[in-house]
Design an enzyme around this catalytic site. Structure first.
Site, mmCIF file in Angstrom:
data_model
loop_
_atom_site.group_PDB
_atom_site.id
_atom_site.type_symbol
_atom_site.label_atom_id
_atom_site.label_comp_id
_atom_site.label_asym_id
_atom_site.label_seq_id
_atom_site.Cartn_x
_atom_site.Cartn_y
_atom_site.Cartn_z
ATOM 1 N N CYS A 347 15.831 3.277 5.030
ATOM 2 C CA CYS A 347 16.096 3.705 3.653
ATOM 3 C C CYS A 347 14.810 3.955 2.886
ATOM 4 C CB CYS A 347 16.934 2.651 2.949
ATOM 5 S SG CYS A 347 18.468 2.365 3.829
ATOM 6 N N GLU A 348 14.088 4.987 3.291
ATOM 7 C CA GLU A 348 12.850 5.409 2.633
ATOM 8 C C GLU A 348 12.737 6.908 2.860
ATOM 9 O OE1 GLU A 348 10.393 3.585 1.148
ATOM 10 O OE2 GLU A 348 10.976 1.560 1.751
#
Ligand SMILES: *Cc1c(COP(=O)(O)O)cnc(C)c1O
Length: 420
Positions: A347-348
């Protein structure tokens, strides 16, 4: 890609004699795969070019510290370059000798110095005056003399070679060139230090020889001054940093690089001086790939995404340095290619492995991320509570697990919840 270790047979990527797809089936993905042959050939290129000269190769452990990889080099007669006592423990566990190991690094702790002195490392590459004092104290407390060389910052080639990042005045590494002679005199006067050499390490992924020649010139000028101050410099350590081909770079061939440097020592009248090399990337970078499977294809108006099961936690270089790694299909498809950003599940937005890659892929396909043998697994993390990948070594027709895939329960085994 290393020509013979990684190659296609009838459209199927092979690592030496083993189909990459069968490795992925057997051991799962993401999966680091190394070729013993590629490691061996890279090492021999250094060693053969050193033959007949007082020249020694110390493998930079930080580039790939897997025990099997270190052991391959150990069997070939390599020494090692470490930057922590953890790396010393790995060298010893892999069958290496402390007496063939040099200890680099800008922030060695007293505890690390003690361990390394007790083990009997060959040389401490010291980077500052306070570190000299600390090492002298530790050596005194053990009743020993510590062999030292100073890492000198030669401040070479800033403008013409902007990619050289550690040999400039502006960074944290080494003793400034202008302070080096005085620092050597201080070292000479410390009772528990034994000055034995000089070293530098001017950067990484360097694709030309000229900055090394500039650095050697500056080091040899200093050696002449230091020896006139009554010390004898047995070895000159030129560090590591030789680049590899990730994309279209054309670094010098390893053998040519070594021969050019050694010839330069001769031209300068220092042909008898012992020379140390500390290669990392150029030994292991193109000896490893990261296999990953396409989870989903996500077409979009501006971009198409291929979402794969490897991520920035497995291979940090793209996210960290915007580094380029070639990405190729494990089984070639005849279908027409589209442009994809190859991204991981973390989640980046920074979690990408390749941008704008032309690929003919479908969901479930396997991809190989090339040139992943250096600064790959060693920089991997457990971010997003992702277990780290397994590592495999291929040797001819055989493949061995040289690091098991982590299990999630191992990741929080040392954690505990509050009792009340
Ligand atoms: C990292 C490092 C190396 C190896 O660098 P490569 O670019 O991987 O060859 C050698 N010596 C020192 C002191 C290092 O820090």
């Amino acid at each position: 890609m290393n020509d013979s270790a990684f190659h296609y047979v009838d459209g199927a990527l092979h690592v030496e004699g083993v189909p990459a797809a069968s490795l992925a089936e057997q051991f799962g993905t993401p999966l680091y795969v190394y070729s013993r042959d590629a490691l061996t050939r890279a090492y021999r290129a250094y060693a053969d070019a050193c033959a007949g000269r007082k020249a020694t190769v110390h493998v930079a452990v930080k580039a790939n510290s897997n025990l099997a990889v270190l052991n391959v080099f150990e069997r070939l007669g390599a020494g090692f370059d470490i930057v922590s006592s953890g790396e010393l423990a790995r060298v010893l566990a892999a069958g290496g000798k402390a007496s063939n190991t040099v200890f680099s690094g800008v922030g060695k702790s007293a505890a690390e110095m003690r361990e390394a002195l007790e083990a009997g490392v060959k040389c401490f590459n010291v980077e500052s005056i306070p570190e000299l004092h600390a090492l002298n104290e530790v050596a005194k407390s053990l009743g020993k003399k510590a062999p030292v060389s100073l890492r000198v910052n030669p401040d070479v080639g800033a403008k013409t070679h902007p990619y050289i990042s550690t040999g400039l005045k502006s960074n944290k590494f080494g003793v400034a060139f202008g302070d080096a002679r005085a620092t050597y005199r201080e070292a000479r006067d410390m009772a528990n230090l034994d000055v034995v050499g000089i070293d530098c390490h001017i950067g990484s992924q360097i694709t030309e020889v000229s900055p090394y020649l500039d650095a050697v010139d500056k080091l040899l000028d200093l050696v002449e001054q230091i020896e006139s101050d009554g010390m004898s410099i047995r070895h000159v350590d030129v560090g590591g940093g030789l680049g590899i081909t990730y994309d279209d770079e054309t670094p010098p061939d390893i053998g040519d690089f070594v021969r050019t440097l050694l010839a330069h020592f001769e031209e300068r009248g220092h042909g008898q001086r012992e020379v140390y090399f500390e290669p990392g990337r150029s030994l292991v970078g193109n000896a490893g790939v990261l296999l990953t499977r396409v989870e989903y294809l996500k077409p979009g108006e501006e971009k198409n995404f291929a979402i794969v099961d490897a991520a920035m936690n497995d291979l940090a270089r793209p996210a960290m340095y915007e580094a380029f790694h070639r990405i190729v299909p494990v089984i070639e498809r005849k279908a027409s290619a589209r442009l994809y950003d190859v991204v991981g599940p973390v989640c980046e937005s920074g979690d990408w492995l390749g941008r704008d890659r032309e690929l003919a892929v479908e969901q479930g396909d396997l991809l190989a991320i090339l040139s992943a043998g250096a600064y790959g697994f060693v920089m991997s993390s457990n971010y997003n509570t992702r277990a780290r990948a397994a590592e495999i070594m291929v040797d001819g027709e055989r493949a061995r697990v040289v690091r098991e895939r982590e299990e999630v329960k191992q990741l929080f085994a040392g954690e505990s919840i509050l009792p009340d």
